[in-house]
Design a protein around this motif. Structure first.
Motif, mmCIF file in Angstrom:
data_model
loop_
_atom_site.group_PDB
_atom_site.id
_atom_site.type_symbol
_atom_site.label_atom_id
_atom_site.label_comp_id
_atom_site.label_asym_id
_atom_site.label_seq_id
_atom_site.Cartn_x
_atom_site.Cartn_y
_atom_site.Cartn_z
ATOM 1 N N GLY A 53 0.813 -1.216 0.000
ATOM 2 C CA GLY A 53 0.000 0.000 0.000
ATOM 3 C C GLY A 53 0.839 1.256 0.000
ATOM 4 O O GLY A 53 0.313 2.358 -0.009
ATOM 5 N N ASN A 54 2.142 1.109 -0.009
ATOM 6 C CA ASN A 54 3.061 2.237 0.073
ATOM 7 C C ASN A 54 4.111 2.063 -1.013
ATOM 8 O O ASN A 54 5.055 1.291 -0.860
ATOM 9 C CB ASN A 54 3.704 2.264 1.470
ATOM 10 C CG ASN A 54 4.707 3.375 1.630
ATOM 11 O OD1 ASN A 54 5.179 3.972 0.672
ATOM 12 N ND2 ASN A 54 5.051 3.647 2.865
ATOM 13 N N LEU A 55 3.932 2.778 -2.110
ATOM 14 C CA LEU A 55 4.816 2.596 -3.252
ATOM 15 C C LEU A 55 6.258 2.981 -2.945
ATOM 16 O O LEU A 55 7.185 2.389 -3.490
ATOM 17 C CB LEU A 55 4.296 3.378 -4.452
ATOM 18 C CG LEU A 55 2.960 2.884 -5.008
ATOM 19 C CD1 LEU A 55 2.504 3.754 -6.170
ATOM 20 C CD2 LEU A 55 3.046 1.434 -5.435
ATOM 21 N N GLN A 56 6.464 3.947 -2.072
ATOM 22 C CA GLN A 56 7.828 4.316 -1.717
ATOM 23 C C GLN A 56 8.509 3.178 -0.957
ATOM 24 O O GLN A 56 9.685 2.886 -1.190
ATOM 25 C CB GLN A 56 7.859 5.607 -0.891
ATOM 26 C CG GLN A 56 9.260 6.149 -0.692
ATOM 27 C CD GLN A 56 9.998 6.370 -2.008
ATOM 28 O OE1 GLN A 56 9.471 6.947 -2.955
ATOM 29 N NE2 GLN A 56 11.228 5.887 -2.090
ATOM 30 N N ALA A 57 7.779 2.509 -0.066
ATOM 31 C CA ALA A 57 8.336 1.362 0.654
ATOM 32 C C ALA A 57 8.660 0.234 -0.320
ATOM 33 O O ALA A 57 9.681 -0.445 -0.186
ATOM 34 C CB ALA A 57 7.369 0.877 1.730
ATOM 35 N N PHE A 58 7.796 0.032 -1.299
ATOM 36 C CA PHE A 58 8.042 -0.977 -2.329
ATOM 37 C C PHE A 58 9.322 -0.637 -3.095
ATOM 38 O O PHE A 58 10.171 -1.496 -3.327
ATOM 39 C CB PHE A 58 6.851 -1.063 -3.283
ATOM 40 C CG PHE A 58 7.077 -1.996 -4.439
ATOM 41 C CD1 PHE A 58 6.955 -3.361 -4.278
ATOM 42 C CD2 PHE A 58 7.434 -1.496 -5.683
ATOM 43 C CE1 PHE A 58 7.174 -4.232 -5.341
ATOM 44 C CE2 PHE A 58 7.656 -2.359 -6.758
ATOM 45 C CZ PHE A 58 7.519 -3.725 -6.579
ATOM 46 N N ASN A 59 9.476 0.626 -3.490
ATOM 47 C CA ASN A 59 10.680 1.062 -4.202
ATOM 48 C C ASN A 59 11.930 0.873 -3.354
ATOM 49 O O ASN A 59 12.981 0.467 -3.870
ATOM 50 C CB ASN A 59 10.552 2.522 -4.631
ATOM 51 C CG ASN A 59 9.571 2.708 -5.774
ATOM 52 O OD1 ASN A 59 9.300 1.792 -6.538
ATOM 53 N ND2 ASN A 59 9.035 3.907 -5.883
ATOM 54 N N THR A 60 11.831 1.140 -2.066
ATOM 55 C CA THR A 60 12.968 0.960 -1.169
ATOM 56 C C THR A 60 13.354 -0.513 -1.084
ATOM 57 O O THR A 60 14.539 -0.859 -1.152
ATOM 58 C CB THR A 60 12.647 1.520 0.230
ATOM 59 O OG1 THR A 60 12.380 2.925 0.104
ATOM 60 C CG2 THR A 60 13.795 1.312 1.198
ATOM 61 N N ALA A 61 12.358 -1.387 -0.949
ATOM 62 C CA ALA A 61 12.622 -2.831 -0.884
ATOM 63 C C ALA A 61 13.284 -3.314 -2.177
ATOM 64 O O ALA A 61 14.223 -4.117 -2.143
ATOM 65 C CB ALA A 61 11.322 -3.598 -0.635
ATOM 66 N N THR A 62 12.831 -2.810 -3.303
ATOM 67 C CA THR A 62 13.385 -3.199 -4.595
ATOM 68 C C THR A 62 14.832 -2.730 -4.728
ATOM 69 O O THR A 62 15.699 -3.485 -5.174
ATOM 70 C CB THR A 62 12.507 -2.646 -5.735
ATOM 71 O OG1 THR A 62 11.171 -3.137 -5.552
ATOM 72 C CG2 THR A 62 12.995 -3.082 -7.091
ATOM 73 N N ALA A 63 15.091 -1.495 -4.320
ATOM 74 C CA ALA A 63 16.458 -0.957 -4.366
ATOM 75 C C ALA A 63 17.383 -1.742 -3.427
ATOM 76 O O ALA A 63 18.538 -2.014 -3.767
ATOM 77 C CB ALA A 63 16.459 0.521 -4.012
#
Length: 127
Positions: A53-63
């Motif tokens: 539900g938090n695209l920034q958290a998703f981006n952080t996990a991916t990075a």
């Protein structure tokens, strides 16, 4: 794209990753690096699902996953090192713009395809 759809897409991608990698670790000198790669993907799966539900958290996990895979590529040799480096580049290039969540569907579809291809390559290198 609704949050429910995003969570579903993430869960499918994460499941594909884990199923492929859990059976991938063979023996030999690559075993430790392969086990670390499995752990990196397991951690990513947990973080990505938590950030659905938090695209920034998703981006952080991916990075974070991209960084871990790059580090692991430095510990590997030959085809495994190349595969891990390629995986790092792939995951490093995935970023969903929180200001434009409509693109999330396309990015998540791309991630699912890349995850399947990547884990197949990794499984080949780790068996």
């Amino acid at each position: 794209m609704s949050i429910t759809l995003r969570r579903h897409a993430l869960a499918v991608s994460a499941a594909a990753i884990l199923v492929s990698l859990t059976t991938a670790c063979g023996g030999g000198s690559t075993q430790a690096v392969c086990q670390d790669a499995v752990k990196a993907f397991q951690d990513y799966s947990t973080q990505a699902a938590a950030g659905a539900g938090n695209l920034q958290a998703f981006n952080t996990a991916t990075a974070d996953l991209a960084t871990k895979l790059k580090d692991l590529s430095g510990k590997a040799d030959g085809d495994l090192a190349t595969t891990l480096s390629e995986l790092s580049t792939t995951w490093g290039g995935i970023k969903i713009d929180p200001a434009n969540p409509a693109t999330a569907a396309t990015e998540l579809t791309k991630l699912g395809t890349q995850a399947t291809e990547a884990t197949q390559k990794l499984a080949q290198n780790c068996s």
